[in-house]
Design a protein around this motif. Structure first.
Motif, PDB file in Angstrom:
ATOM      1  N   VAL A 204       0.684  -1.209  -0.201  1.00 19.27           N
ATOM      2  CA  VAL A 204      -0.049   0.087  -0.075  1.00 19.27           C
ATOM      3  C   VAL A 204       0.900   1.292   0.192  1.00 19.27           C
ATOM      4  O   VAL A 204       0.354   2.371  -0.412  1.00 19.27           O
ATOM      5  N   SER A 205       1.898   1.230   0.569  1.00 12.35           N
ATOM      6  CA  SER A 205       2.905   2.279   0.612  1.00 12.35           C
ATOM      7  C   SER A 205       3.503   2.486  -0.848  1.00 12.35           C
ATOM      8  O   SER A 205       4.314   3.650  -1.050  1.00 12.35           O
ATOM      9  N   GLU A 206       3.292   1.750  -1.777  1.00 14.31           N
ATOM     10  CA  GLU A 206       4.023   1.782  -3.163  1.00 14.31           C
ATOM     11  C   GLU A 206       2.930   2.020  -4.304  1.00 14.31           C
ATOM     12  O   GLU A 206       3.300   1.386  -5.278  1.00 14.31           O
ATOM     13  N   LEU A 207       1.847   2.466  -4.114  1.00 15.42           N
ATOM     14  CA  LEU A 207       0.789   2.389  -5.126  1.00 15.42           C
ATOM     15  C   LEU A 207       1.069   3.661  -6.017  1.00 15.42           C
ATOM     16  O   LEU A 207       1.756   4.701  -5.787  1.00 15.42           O
ATOM     17  N   PRO A 208       0.530   3.377  -7.134  1.00 15.29           N
ATOM     18  CA  PRO A 208       0.822   4.288  -8.166  1.00 15.29           C
ATOM     19  C   PRO A 208       0.018   5.402  -8.196  1.00 15.29           C
ATOM     20  O   PRO A 208      -0.816   5.491  -7.291  1.00 15.29           O
ATOM     21  N   SER A 209      -0.018   6.540  -9.044  1.00 15.79           N
ATOM     22  CA  SER A 209      -0.662   7.640  -8.793  1.00 15.79           C
ATOM     23  C   SER A 209      -2.122   7.374  -8.778  1.00 15.79           C
ATOM     24  O   SER A 209      -2.646   6.536  -9.832  1.00 15.79           O
ATOM     25  N   LEU A 210      -2.892   7.785  -7.994  1.00 19.95           N
ATOM     26  CA  LEU A 210      -4.430   7.748  -7.924  1.00 19.95           C
ATOM     27  C   LEU A 210      -5.231   8.695  -8.060  1.00 19.95           C
ATOM     28  O   LEU A 210      -6.558   8.816  -7.963  1.00 19.95           O
ATOM     29  N   SER A 211      -4.649  10.011  -8.829  1.00 24.88           N
ATOM     30  CA  SER A 211      -5.400  11.161  -9.204  1.00 24.88           C
ATOM     31  C   SER A 211      -6.626  11.011  -9.840  1.00 24.88           C
ATOM     32  O   SER A 211      -7.477  11.824  -9.887  1.00 24.88           O
ATOM     33  N   ILE A 257      -5.605  -1.098   9.417  1.00 26.64           N
ATOM     34  CA  ILE A 257      -4.201  -0.471   8.960  1.00 26.64           C
ATOM     35  C   ILE A 257      -4.422   0.017   7.473  1.00 26.64           C
ATOM     36  O   ILE A 257      -4.039   1.413   7.410  1.00 26.64           O
ATOM     37  N   LEU A 258      -5.197  -1.062   6.763  1.00 29.52           N
ATOM     38  CA  LEU A 258      -5.179  -0.439   5.212  1.00 29.52           C
ATOM     39  C   LEU A 258      -6.305   0.743   5.031  1.00 29.52           C
ATOM     40  O   LEU A 258      -5.860   1.388   4.268  1.00 29.52           O
ATOM     41  N   MET A 259      -7.136   0.542   5.796  1.00 29.33           N
ATOM     42  CA  MET A 259      -7.972   1.986   6.092  1.00 29.33           C
ATOM     43  C   MET A 259      -7.500   3.162   6.028  1.00 29.33           C
ATOM     44  O   MET A 259      -7.526   4.227   5.264  1.00 29.33           O
ATOM     45  N   HIS A 260      -6.559   3.097   7.295  1.00 31.07           N
ATOM     46  CA  HIS A 260      -5.786   4.453   7.583  1.00 31.07           C
ATOM     47  C   HIS A 260      -4.836   4.574   6.441  1.00 31.07           C
ATOM     48  O   HIS A 260      -4.560   5.950   6.087  1.00 31.07           O
ATOM     49  N   SER A 261      -4.159   3.843   5.987  1.00 23.88           N
ATOM     50  CA  SER A 261      -2.996   3.804   5.063  1.00 23.88           C
ATOM     51  C   SER A 261      -3.942   4.713   3.744  1.00 23.88           C
ATOM     52  O   SER A 261      -3.121   5.482   3.261  1.00 23.88           O
ATOM     53  N   LEU A 262      -4.746   4.052   3.310  1.00 25.05           N
ATOM     54  CA  LEU A 262      -5.397   4.508   1.934  1.00 25.05           C
ATOM     55  C   LEU A 262      -6.038   6.098   2.149  1.00 25.05           C
ATOM     56  O   LEU A 262      -6.023   6.823   1.451  1.00 25.05           O
ATOM     57  N   CYS A 263      -6.520   6.216   3.562  1.00 26.60           N
ATOM     58  CA  CYS A 263      -7.155   7.551   3.774  1.00 26.60           C
ATOM     59  C   CYS A 263      -5.796   8.606   3.796  1.00 26.60           C
ATOM     60  O   CYS A 263      -5.927   9.755   3.483  1.00 26.60           O
ATOM     61  N   SER A 264      -4.801   8.229   4.275  1.00 21.84           N
ATOM     62  CA  SER A 264      -3.703   9.138   4.173  1.00 21.84           C
ATOM     63  C   SER A 264      -3.199   9.473   2.844  1.00 21.84           C
ATOM     64  O   SER A 264      -2.787  10.431   2.654  1.00 21.84           O
ATOM     65  N   ILE A 265      -3.078   8.578   2.095  1.00 23.31           N
ATOM     66  CA  ILE A 265      -2.672   8.523   0.730  1.00 23.31           C
ATOM     67  C   ILE A 265      -3.557   9.768   0.135  1.00 23.31           C
ATOM     68  O   ILE A 265      -3.442  10.542  -0.838  1.00 23.31           O
ATOM     69  N   TRP A 266      -5.164   9.500   0.246  1.00 22.83           N
ATOM     70  CA  TRP A 266      -6.006  10.412  -0.475  1.00 22.83           C
ATOM     71  C   TRP A 266      -5.876  11.804   0.167  1.00 22.83           C
ATOM     72  O   TRP A 266      -6.337  12.633  -0.668  1.00 22.83           O
ATOM     73  N   ASN A 267      -5.381  11.822   1.270  1.00 21.96           N
ATOM     74  CA  ASN A 267      -5.488  13.121   2.077  1.00 21.96           C
ATOM     75  C   ASN A 267      -4.375  14.033   1.220  1.00 21.96           C
ATOM     76  O   ASN A 267      -4.468  15.314   1.332  1.00 21.96           O
TER      77      ASN A 267
END
Length: 269
Positions: A204-211, A257-267
């Motif tokens: 999850v820490s290495e996901l590509p651009s999600l914009s 943990i995944l929920m928190h990680s994805l929220c941090s990425i989108w923020n």
């Protein structure tokens, strides 16, 4: 405690109905539109949000005013013990007096749409253990998710064990039951990225651009089987980087943990 009781016997009709609410399946509770909540603290906490139909307690009548209910019924403790534990008297010994308070409340209905435009959704795919369901719901509320979708084969989020584990956050989180096709349609309509927790997924820490997406829907799968293959092939599979000493994490722990990680990425987008 001595004094007058409204209910003295486990053969009382109301007691039988309470027992059915506790042990019955989701469909039986849904048909009545009611669920059972256990424990003084939880009943009082939920009472700040909803009004209970009935509260059953062996406490003295001067305590009745502390419950937000249409009716408070005084019941002998052994009768409440039967409702909660049946013949398993040894289990009852582990609990304190405050646990022998039972409330019945109307279930909030499922939503038809997550309005106005969902950005963070959770899909729970066939989770069976009440503790896992409760913790996933709690994490979703804490992280301000817009709602949760439930596969019909999940454990009932309104069973009293799930309500215990989640401290009844189900009353504050929009939810619906959905098939895989309905999930995919909703994700496409709202431009949400479907992410599935998987041991073999991308870190999850290495996901590509999600914009290009407006948000995400994270899918957490069954404790033993994970996310159903039928759905997995349509998702971006994500995983948590872990020590080689660990094979996997509990579904609710990994999901949180995944929920928190994805929220941090989108923020950060």
């Amino acid at each position: 405690m001595t004094g007058f009781y409204d209910i003295l016997s486990i053969r009382n009709r109301a007691v039988k109905e309470l027992f059915r609410l506790r042990v019955g399946r989701r469909r039986a509770r849904s048909q009545k539109g009611l669920c059972l909540v256990r424990g003084r603290q939880l009943v009082q906490s939920i009472g700040q949000v909803v009004k209970f139909k009935e509260v059953f307690t062996f406490e003295p009548r001067e305590t009745f005013g502390s419950y937000h209910a249409e009716k408070v019924v005084r019941v002998q403790k052994n009768v409440l013990q039967h409702v909660l534990f049946g013949c398993k008297e040894e289990h009852a010994k582990r609990f304190e007096d405050q646990d022998f308070v039972i409330g019945t409340a109307e279930q909030p209905p499922p939503v038809k749409e997550f309005a106005p435009a969902p950005r963070r959704l959770l899909m729970i795919d066939r989770i069976k253990h009440p503790e896992n369901m409760g913790r996933l719901l709690t994490s979703a509320v804490a992280l301000k998710f817009d709602g949760v979708m439930l596969h019909p084969e999940c454990v009932d989020p309104f069973s009293y064990k799930v309500l215990d584990a989640s401290q009844a956050v189900a009353w504050t989180l929009p939810y619906c039951y959905a098939s895989y096709s309905e999930l995919k349609e909703l994700a496409e309509r709202h431009k949400l990225l479907l992410c599935a927790g998987s041991l073999h997924g991308q870190a999850v820490s290495e996901l590509p651009s999600l914009s290009e997406h407006q948000g995400f829907c994270l899918i957490i799968g069954n404790e033993a089987e994970g996310v159903q293959q039928e759905l997995l092939q349509h998702c971006l599979q994500v995983s948590l980087p872990m020590s080689e000493l660990m094979e996997s994490l509990n579904a609710s722990v990994a999901g949180g943990i995944l929920m928190h990680s994805l929220c941090s990425i989108w923020n950060q987008i």
